[in-house]
Motif scaffolding. Structure first.
Motif, PDB file in Angstrom:
ATOM      1  N   MET A   1       8.304 -39.887  17.896  1.00  0.00           N
ATOM      2  CA  MET A   1       9.722 -40.201  17.837  1.00  0.00           C
ATOM      3  C   MET A   1       9.915 -41.337  16.837  1.00  0.00           C
ATOM      4  O   MET A   1       9.152 -42.280  16.805  1.00  0.00           O
ATOM      5  CB  MET A   1      10.231 -40.595  19.212  1.00  0.00           C
ATOM      6  CG  MET A   1      11.695 -40.891  19.207  1.00  0.00           C
ATOM      7  SD  MET A   1      12.456 -41.330  20.783  1.00  0.00           S
ATOM      8  CE  MET A   1      11.383 -40.697  22.006  1.00  0.00           C
ATOM      9  N   ASN A   2      10.940 -41.217  16.034  1.00  0.00           N
ATOM     10  CA  ASN A   2      11.296 -42.239  15.055  1.00  0.00           C
ATOM     11  C   ASN A   2      12.571 -42.937  15.474  1.00  0.00           C
ATOM     12  O   ASN A   2      13.350 -42.398  16.262  1.00  0.00           O
ATOM     13  CB  ASN A   2      11.492 -41.626  13.676  1.00  0.00           C
ATOM     14  CG  ASN A   2      10.179 -41.204  13.053  1.00  0.00           C
ATOM     15  OD1 ASN A   2       9.133 -41.254  13.668  1.00  0.00           O
ATOM     16  ND2 ASN A   2      10.241 -40.781  11.816  1.00  0.00           N
ATOM     17  N   ARG A   3      12.792 -44.113  14.898  1.00  0.00           N
ATOM     18  CA  ARG A   3      13.981 -44.904  15.222  1.00  0.00           C
ATOM     19  C   ARG A   3      14.670 -45.302  13.927  1.00  0.00           C
ATOM     20  O   ARG A   3      14.030 -45.713  12.966  1.00  0.00           O
ATOM     21  CB  ARG A   3      13.595 -46.126  16.014  1.00  0.00           C
ATOM     22  CG  ARG A   3      14.777 -47.061  16.282  1.00  0.00           C
ATOM     23  CD  ARG A   3      14.412 -48.136  17.250  1.00  0.00           C
ATOM     24  NE  ARG A   3      14.426 -47.506  18.561  1.00  0.00           N
ATOM     25  CZ  ARG A   3      14.035 -48.100  19.679  1.00  0.00           C
ATOM     26  NH1 ARG A   3      13.573 -49.306  19.653  1.00  0.00           N
ATOM     27  NH2 ARG A   3      14.099 -47.468  20.824  1.00  0.00           N
ATOM     28  N   LEU A   4      15.992 -45.174  13.924  1.00  0.00           N
ATOM     29  CA  LEU A   4      16.807 -45.621  12.803  1.00  0.00           C
ATOM     30  C   LEU A   4      17.858 -46.573  13.347  1.00  0.00           C
ATOM     31  O   LEU A   4      18.538 -46.255  14.330  1.00  0.00           O
ATOM     32  CB  LEU A   4      17.493 -44.431  12.128  1.00  0.00           C
ATOM     33  CG  LEU A   4      18.450 -44.784  11.001  1.00  0.00           C
ATOM     34  CD1 LEU A   4      17.659 -45.184   9.753  1.00  0.00           C
ATOM     35  CD2 LEU A   4      19.350 -43.609  10.676  1.00  0.00           C
ATOM     36  N   ILE A   5      17.956 -47.739  12.736  1.00  0.00           N
ATOM     37  CA  ILE A   5      18.991 -48.705  13.105  1.00  0.00           C
ATOM     38  C   ILE A   5      19.926 -48.813  11.911  1.00  0.00           C
ATOM     39  O   ILE A   5      19.481 -49.100  10.799  1.00  0.00           O
ATOM     40  CB  ILE A   5      18.396 -50.075  13.465  1.00  0.00           C
ATOM     41  CG1 ILE A   5      17.427 -49.938  14.629  1.00  0.00           C
ATOM     42  CG2 ILE A   5      19.513 -51.075  13.772  1.00  0.00           C
ATOM     43  CD1 ILE A   5      16.635 -51.190  14.937  1.00  0.00           C
ATOM     44  N   THR A   6      21.187 -48.548  12.156  1.00  0.00           N
ATOM     45  CA  THR A   6      22.176 -48.554  11.089  1.00  0.00           C
ATOM     46  C   THR A   6      23.316 -49.481  11.458  1.00  0.00           C
ATOM     47  O   THR A   6      23.793 -49.458  12.593  1.00  0.00           O
ATOM     48  CB  THR A   6      22.730 -47.131  10.866  1.00  0.00           C
ATOM     49  OG1 THR A   6      21.660 -46.277  10.510  1.00  0.00           O
ATOM     50  CG2 THR A   6      23.762 -47.106   9.778  1.00  0.00           C
TER      51      THR A   6
END
Length: 70
Positions: A1-6
């Motif tokens: 699983m990857n995480r993106l914070i925007t």
């Protein structure tokens, strides 16, 4: 699983952040969404096998939010 914070444009937080969470989590490959109104960010955990970071950014835009890479 990857995480993106925007980071989301602060003006956009007048819209429903709960609505953003609900819309994003319905997308295939999106596992978890957390919107932080204080920091003006959205954190998205996604399955990298089916969704790319650019897809997540596009999903956010399709929900009516303008994002900036955090």
């Amino acid at each position: 699983m990857n995480r993106l914070i925007t980071a989301i444009d602060a003006d956009m937080f007048e819209n429903s952040v709960v609505g953003l969470e609900r819309q994003l989590v319905r997308r295939v490959g999106i596992d978890r969404v957390e919107v932080n109104p204080s920091a003006h960010t959205v954190t998205v955990d996604f399955d990298a096998a089916s969704v790319k970071p650019a897809d997540v950014e596009r999903f956010i835009a399709e929900c009516g939010y303008r994002g900036f890479a955090a």
